[in-house]
Design an enzyme around this catalytic site. Structure first.
Site, PDB file in Angstrom:
ATOM      1  N   ASP A 134       0.863  -1.185   0.000  1.00  0.00           N
ATOM      2  CA  ASP A 134       0.000   0.000   0.000  1.00  0.00           C
ATOM      3  C   ASP A 134       0.902   1.239   0.000  1.00  0.00           C
ATOM      4  O   ASP A 134       1.861   1.324   0.764  1.00  0.00           O
ATOM      5  CB  ASP A 134      -0.907  -0.020   1.243  1.00  0.00           C
ATOM      6  N   GLU A 190     -12.369   3.312  -1.137  1.00  0.00           N
ATOM      7  CA  GLU A 190     -11.628   4.215  -2.024  1.00  0.00           C
ATOM      8  C   GLU A 190     -11.502   3.659  -3.441  1.00  0.00           C
ATOM      9  O   GLU A 190     -11.737   4.379  -4.407  1.00  0.00           O
ATOM     10  CB  GLU A 190     -10.231   4.398  -1.421  1.00  0.00           C
ATOM     11  N   HIS A 198     -10.265  -5.851  -2.494  1.00  0.00           N
ATOM     12  CA  HIS A 198      -8.902  -6.034  -1.977  1.00  0.00           C
ATOM     13  C   HIS A 198      -8.938  -6.237  -0.468  1.00  0.00           C
ATOM     14  O   HIS A 198      -9.830  -5.764   0.221  1.00  0.00           O
ATOM     15  CB  HIS A 198      -7.990  -4.858  -2.329  1.00  0.00           C
TER      16      HIS A 198
HETATM   17  P1  AMP Z   1      -9.853   1.239   0.460  1.00  0.00           P
HETATM   18  O1  AMP Z   1     -10.489   1.124  -0.908  1.00  0.00           O
HETATM   19  O2  AMP Z   1     -10.648   2.138   1.372  1.00  0.00           O
HETATM   20  O3  AMP Z   1      -9.559  -0.107   1.071  1.00  0.00           O
HETATM   21  O4  AMP Z   1      -8.450   1.970   0.269  1.00  0.00           O
HETATM   22  C1  AMP Z   1      -7.645   1.758  -0.874  1.00  0.00           C
HETATM   23  C2  AMP Z   1      -6.201   1.628  -0.484  1.00  0.00           C
HETATM   24  O5  AMP Z   1      -5.452   1.554  -1.684  1.00  0.00           O
HETATM   25  C3  AMP Z   1      -5.637   2.805   0.328  1.00  0.00           C
HETATM   26  O6  AMP Z   1      -5.031   2.316   1.525  1.00  0.00           O
HETATM   27  C4  AMP Z   1      -4.612   3.442  -0.613  1.00  0.00           C
HETATM   28  O7  AMP Z   1      -3.475   3.940   0.058  1.00  0.00           O
HETATM   29  C5  AMP Z   1      -4.255   2.282  -1.531  1.00  0.00           C
HETATM   30  N1  AMP Z   1      -3.803   2.704  -2.848  1.00  0.00           N
HETATM   31  C6  AMP Z   1      -4.454   3.534  -3.703  1.00  0.00           C
HETATM   32  N2  AMP Z   1      -3.729   3.687  -4.838  1.00  0.00           N
HETATM   33  C7  AMP Z   1      -2.612   2.947  -4.697  1.00  0.00           C
HETATM   34  C8  AMP Z   1      -1.475   2.701  -5.510  1.00  0.00           C
HETATM   35  N3  AMP Z   1      -1.338   3.256  -6.722  1.00  0.00           N
HETATM   36  N4  AMP Z   1      -0.493   1.882  -5.042  1.00  0.00           N
HETATM   37  C9  AMP Z   1      -0.617   1.304  -3.813  1.00  0.00           C
HETATM   38  N5  AMP Z   1      -1.671   1.502  -3.005  1.00  0.00           N
HETATM   39  C10 AMP Z   1      -2.655   2.309  -3.424  1.00  0.00           C
END
Ligand code: AMP
Length: 128
Positions: free
Chosen positions: A29, A88, A93
């Site tokens: 992450d 998000e 995931h």
């Molecule tokens: P959530 O959908 O609420 O579980 O959060 C999405 C997670 O994906 C967050 O912790 C972000 O920091 C992570 N995230 C978003 N874009 C990226 C990326 N390009 N590379 C790695 N992690 C990511």
């Protein structure tokens, strides 16, 4: 349009890889709560984790277990927490987070700022 995670899986967007097989991909992450905070995603693009078919969901848990065992082996922690938010990014995931206390899984806390070199080191260490 492909999700950001599908673009990561196909290599269009860079990531710090942790593990991969035919059906799943794990990577660090980018806004970690702890060093080694990893996301496990199915290559199949489905938004909500409980909309995954049973085979993909169960395979994802077994894949996550192997990643969590590696995290526990390589990163000093009491447990590897398993968290699903999905607020998000609309691509199912699982967050795997090395923890020592309950407060280590508080997503309201400021995230760690790691250098690209440190991310790369952790990624390499977890693939050993
Ligand atoms: P959530 O959908 O609420 O579980 O959060 C999405 C997670 O994906 C967050 O912790 C972000 O920091 C992570 N995230 C978003 N874009 C990226 C990326 N390009 N590379 C790695 N992690 C990511």
């Amino acid at each position: 349009m492909a999700t950001i995670f599908s673009r990561i899986i196909c290599g269009e967007i860079p990531s710090y890889k942790v593990a991969e097989d035919e059906n799943y991909y794990a990577f660090l992450d980018i806004n970690p709560l702890a060093e080694g905070h990893t996301l496990v995603v199915p290559k199949k693009e489905v938004d909500y984790i409980f909309d995954l078919d049973d085979e993909t969901l169960s395979g994802m848990i077994i894949f996550a277990k192997k990643v969590a065992q590696k995290l526990k082996e390589k990163i000093a922690c009491k447990r590897v927490a398993v968290v699903v938010l999905g607020l998000e990014v609309p691509h199912a995931h699982i967050h795997l987070i090395p923890i020592n206390s309950e407060s280590d899984v508080d997503f309201r806390k400021p995230k760690l700022t790691l250098s690209p070199e440190r991310f790369a080191q952790i990624s390499a260490m977890l693939q050993e």
